[in-house]
Design a protein around this motif. Structure first.
Motif, PDB file in Angstrom:
ATOM      1  N   UNK A  67       0.809  -1.229   0.000  1.00 37.82           N
ATOM      2  CA  UNK A  67       0.000   0.000   0.000  1.00 37.82           C
ATOM      3  C   UNK A  67       0.836   1.271   0.000  1.00 37.82           C
ATOM      4  N   UNK A  68       1.966   1.243   0.692  1.00 35.58           N
ATOM      5  CA  UNK A  68       2.819   2.446   0.740  1.00 35.58           C
ATOM      6  C   UNK A  68       3.556   2.614  -0.584  1.00 35.58           C
ATOM      7  N   UNK A  69       3.941   1.512  -1.213  1.00 32.74           N
ATOM      8  CA  UNK A  69       4.536   1.610  -2.548  1.00 32.74           C
ATOM      9  C   UNK A  69       3.572   2.267  -3.529  1.00 32.74           C
ATOM     10  N   UNK A  70       2.305   1.904  -3.438  1.00 34.22           N
ATOM     11  CA  UNK A  70       1.308   2.504  -4.325  1.00 34.22           C
ATOM     12  C   UNK A  70       1.172   3.996  -4.070  1.00 34.22           C
ATOM     13  N   UNK A  71       1.221   4.388  -2.790  1.00 36.99           N
ATOM     14  CA  UNK A  71       1.135   5.803  -2.430  1.00 36.99           C
ATOM     15  C   UNK A  71       2.348   6.577  -2.949  1.00 36.99           C
ATOM     16  N   UNK A  72       3.543   5.991  -2.781  1.00 36.06           N
ATOM     17  CA  UNK A  72       4.770   6.636  -3.252  1.00 36.06           C
ATOM     18  C   UNK A  72       4.764   6.725  -4.774  1.00 36.06           C
ATOM     19  N   UNK A  73       4.323   5.666  -5.440  1.00 35.97           N
ATOM     20  CA  UNK A  73       4.245   5.673  -6.903  1.00 35.97           C
ATOM     21  C   UNK A  73       3.331   6.792  -7.383  1.00 35.97           C
ATOM     22  N   UNK A  74       2.188   6.950  -6.746  1.00 35.02           N
ATOM     23  CA  UNK A  74       1.266   8.032  -7.109  1.00 35.02           C
ATOM     24  C   UNK A  74       1.925   9.390  -6.893  1.00 35.02           C
ATOM     25  N   UNK A  75       2.659   9.530  -5.803  1.00 30.86           N
ATOM     26  CA  UNK A  75       3.380  10.770  -5.496  1.00 30.86           C
ATOM     27  C   UNK A  75       4.389  11.108  -6.595  1.00 30.86           C
ATOM     28  N   UNK A  76       4.979  10.066  -7.191  1.00 27.37           N
ATOM     29  CA  UNK A  76       5.990  10.257  -8.237  1.00 27.37           C
ATOM     30  C   UNK A  76       5.396  10.266  -9.641  1.00 27.37           C
ATOM     31  N   UNK A  77       4.087  10.039  -9.757  1.00 28.02           N
ATOM     32  CA  UNK A  77       3.449   9.995 -11.068  1.00 28.02           C
ATOM     33  C   UNK A  77       3.699   8.697 -11.805  1.00 28.02           C
TER      34      UNK A  77
END
Length: 363
Positions: A67-77
């Motif tokens: 879940x945190x990887x998905x959040x970070x990925x969204x943060x990075x586009x």
């Protein structure tokens, strides 16, 4: 009856026995820390609030990085499958080497640079090919291009580079990726925030590009050990295979979520350091010290033959700096982390007194 004496020793693999060792300076870490390029002040207040609310029950659960990887990925586009969180960038480098470097492969490495590329690559059966920068420490672009061969499997570029603070341009990185289509090009953006230029937007568009980031520097989470790799999902698949599913702990994952949401704190700290950098470099010029242009939160300074005395002088005044004389081409050089303006004014005063004392002993 005396016990039999054990004389046999189980030997490691020859490559491990031949590996260079890394011994980080330890002790005196309560001083002004201008030696590890960390955040010299504090993490985000929002991160501190999260830490204060972690319960004993929270610690009983295995961490879930997805879940945190998905959040970070969204943060990075980026897409979730284009990002892997790791136990610091050190683990990212380690698993990258383990996943892709084999017998007869070559790792192409511009030097001087971050030590751990060489250490982790040397544990594999690949060959390390070093490309020495010139005396100006500019990125050795032409030399690196000329060193690419069919055996080149991985090219590691720290951007900005440590210990020099030099950079490779976007155009140079693209040219290298195009010239080595069968090699992965790792662009380590540990100090990205102090530079402002990135190739993260090229992830997924340049097939052989992998970008590393850390949360140890600008974000101030060095003790939590959290970094990331971003790249082509097909390549990250193999990295996930050699990566421990629990190498990033729950506290780090929880704090990371708070850290990336507090953009205002990150912006404030980066702005403070970049202003301090301008002021500090001007002070070094006034003192008459040679240094190299830097786009990071540190500067490489040429102290010369008195580099050990210089480091000792600053330690005596409660300031830690890093002697980099053993790095290729860096004889007599000391790397100094740049913190806040107030911190660097204190450091500059001590540096000036040290250099005055060193000059007096030479008369």
């Amino acid at each position: 009856m005396s016990k039999p004496q054990i004389t046999s020793e189980i030997k490691p693999r020859p490559r491990v026995a031949a590996m260079p060792e890394y011994h980080p300076p330890l002790g005196n870490r309560d001083h002004l820390r201008l030696d590890f390029n960390e955040n010299t002040l504090a993490c985000s207040p929002q991160v501190k609030a999260v830490l204060d609310n972690i319960s004993a029950t929270d610690l009983t659960r295995y961490p879930e990085r997805g879940p945190v990887e998905a959040l970070v990925a969204e943060h990075l586009g980026l897409a979730a499958d284009q990002v892997i969180l790791t136990n610091g960038v050190d683990e990212a480098i380690h698993v990258l080497c383990q996943a892709f470097l084999d017998v007869d492969d070559e790792l192409l490495l511009p030097v001087p640079t971050y030590t751990m590329y060489e250490i982790y690559a040397s544990s594999t059966d690949a060959r390390l090919v070093k490309v020495q920068a010139d005396a100006d420490f500019k990125f050795p672009f032409e030399k690196l291009l000329a060193a690419i061969t069919p055996k080149t499997k991985l090219i590691a570029i720290a951007n900005p580079n440590s210990p020099t603070g030099s950079i490779a341009t976007r155009e140079q990185i693209l040219a290298i990726a195009n010239a080595a289509p069968n090699a992965l090009v790792l662009v380590d953006e540990a100090y990205f925030h102090f530079y402002g230029e990135t190739v993260m937007d090229l992830v997924g568009k340049v097939p052989n590009l992998i970008v590393a980031r850390t949360f140890s520097k600008a974000y101030g989470l060095a003790s939590l050990r959290i970094g990331l790799l971003a790249g082509n999902a097909a390549h990250l698949r193999w990295i996930r295979r050699v990566l421990s599913p629990y190498s990033v702990n729950m506290i780090a994952l929880t704090c990371l979520t708070a850290a990336i949401r507090d953009q205002s704190y990150l912006d404030w700290y980066v702005d403070e350091v970049t202003q301090a950098r301008v002021e500090f470099l001007a002070g070094l010029t006034r003192i008459g010290l040679q240094y190299w242009p830097t786009e990071a939160n540190f500067v490489l300074v040429n102290i010369g033959g008195a580099h050990k005395q210089f480091v000792a002088d600053l330690l005596g005044e409660g300031i830690l700096v890093r002697d980099r004389s053993a790095d290729p081409g860096c004889d007599g050089c000391v790397r100094i982390t740049i913190g806040t303006r107030d911190q660097m004014r204190i450091a500059l005063d001590v540096i000036e007194r040290s250099m005055t004392g060193i000059s007096m002993t030479r008369i």
